[in-house]
Design a protein around this motif. Structure first.
Motif, mmCIF file in Angstrom:
data_model
loop_
_atom_site.group_PDB
_atom_site.id
_atom_site.type_symbol
_atom_site.label_atom_id
_atom_site.label_comp_id
_atom_site.label_asym_id
_atom_site.label_seq_id
_atom_site.Cartn_x
_atom_site.Cartn_y
_atom_site.Cartn_z
ATOM 1 N N LEU A 49 -1.403 7.472 14.030
ATOM 2 C CA LEU A 49 -2.180 6.803 12.988
ATOM 3 C C LEU A 49 -1.310 6.308 11.843
ATOM 4 N N THR A 50 -0.231 7.001 11.545
ATOM 5 C CA THR A 50 0.544 6.694 10.339
ATOM 6 C C THR A 50 2.030 6.482 10.571
ATOM 7 N N GLY A 51 2.581 6.926 11.662
ATOM 8 C CA GLY A 51 4.024 6.875 11.878
ATOM 9 C C GLY A 51 4.490 5.618 12.551
ATOM 10 N N TRP A 52 4.144 4.481 11.976
ATOM 11 C CA TRP A 52 4.507 3.224 12.596
ATOM 12 C C TRP A 52 5.977 2.922 12.382
ATOM 13 N N GLN A 53 6.557 2.183 13.297
ATOM 14 C CA GLN A 53 7.989 1.882 13.254
ATOM 15 C C GLN A 53 8.378 1.161 11.965
ATOM 16 N N TYR B 201 -5.081 -8.624 2.263
ATOM 17 C CA TYR B 201 -6.035 -8.506 3.367
ATOM 18 C C TYR B 201 -5.380 -7.998 4.649
ATOM 19 N N SER B 202 -4.602 -6.958 4.538
ATOM 20 C CA SER B 202 -3.888 -6.425 5.702
ATOM 21 C C SER B 202 -4.301 -4.979 5.965
ATOM 22 N N LEU B 203 -5.590 -4.756 6.075
ATOM 23 C CA LEU B 203 -6.083 -3.394 6.280
ATOM 24 C C LEU B 203 -5.463 -2.738 7.502
ATOM 25 N N GLU B 204 -5.155 -3.536 8.520
ATOM 26 C CA GLU B 204 -4.596 -2.965 9.747
ATOM 27 C C GLU B 204 -3.176 -2.444 9.549
ATOM 28 N N LEU B 205 -2.520 -2.822 8.448
ATOM 29 C CA LEU B 205 -1.160 -2.350 8.184
ATOM 30 C C LEU B 205 -1.116 -1.144 7.254
ATOM 31 N N ASN B 206 -2.232 -0.787 6.677
ATOM 32 C CA ASN B 206 -2.269 0.282 5.695
ATOM 33 C C ASN B 206 -2.603 1.604 6.388
#
Length: 89
Positions: A79-83, A28-33
């Motif tokens: 949107l996608t390049g998170w640390q 349930y981690s939609l915010e991490l995907n």
């Protein structure tokens, strides 16, 4: 490779090559995907307030939105390049 909790991603005999690492997202981690962030962007900016006559018309609209994101790394990066993704390699 970032994977979610899909059954195919949890399959025990899944063969992962030595040069690949699976980074499993918590349930349930939609915010991490990152894929969810892309869909949200497409829903808000490409599909908002539109009605389509056919599935083909909706797919064509999705392709236009995807192509717009492909051409703009400045728009795609936040949107996608998170640390945590960049550092996991």
């Amino acid at each position: 490779m970032v994977v979610d909790g899909a059954p195919s991603h949890r399959w025990t005999p899944l063969a992962v090559p030595d040069n690949m690492k699976l980074l499993r997202l918590p349930p349930y981690s939609l915010e991490l995907n990152p894929a969810e962030r892309l869909w949200e962007e497409l829903r808000e900016k490409v599909f908002a307030n539109k009605v389509f006559d056919s599935l083909g018309a909706a797919l064509a609209q999705a392709a236009r939105g995807r192509n717009r994101l492909d051409r703009s790394s400045a728009q795609l990066q936040p949107l996608t390049g998170w640390q945590w993704i960049s550092e996991s390699s």
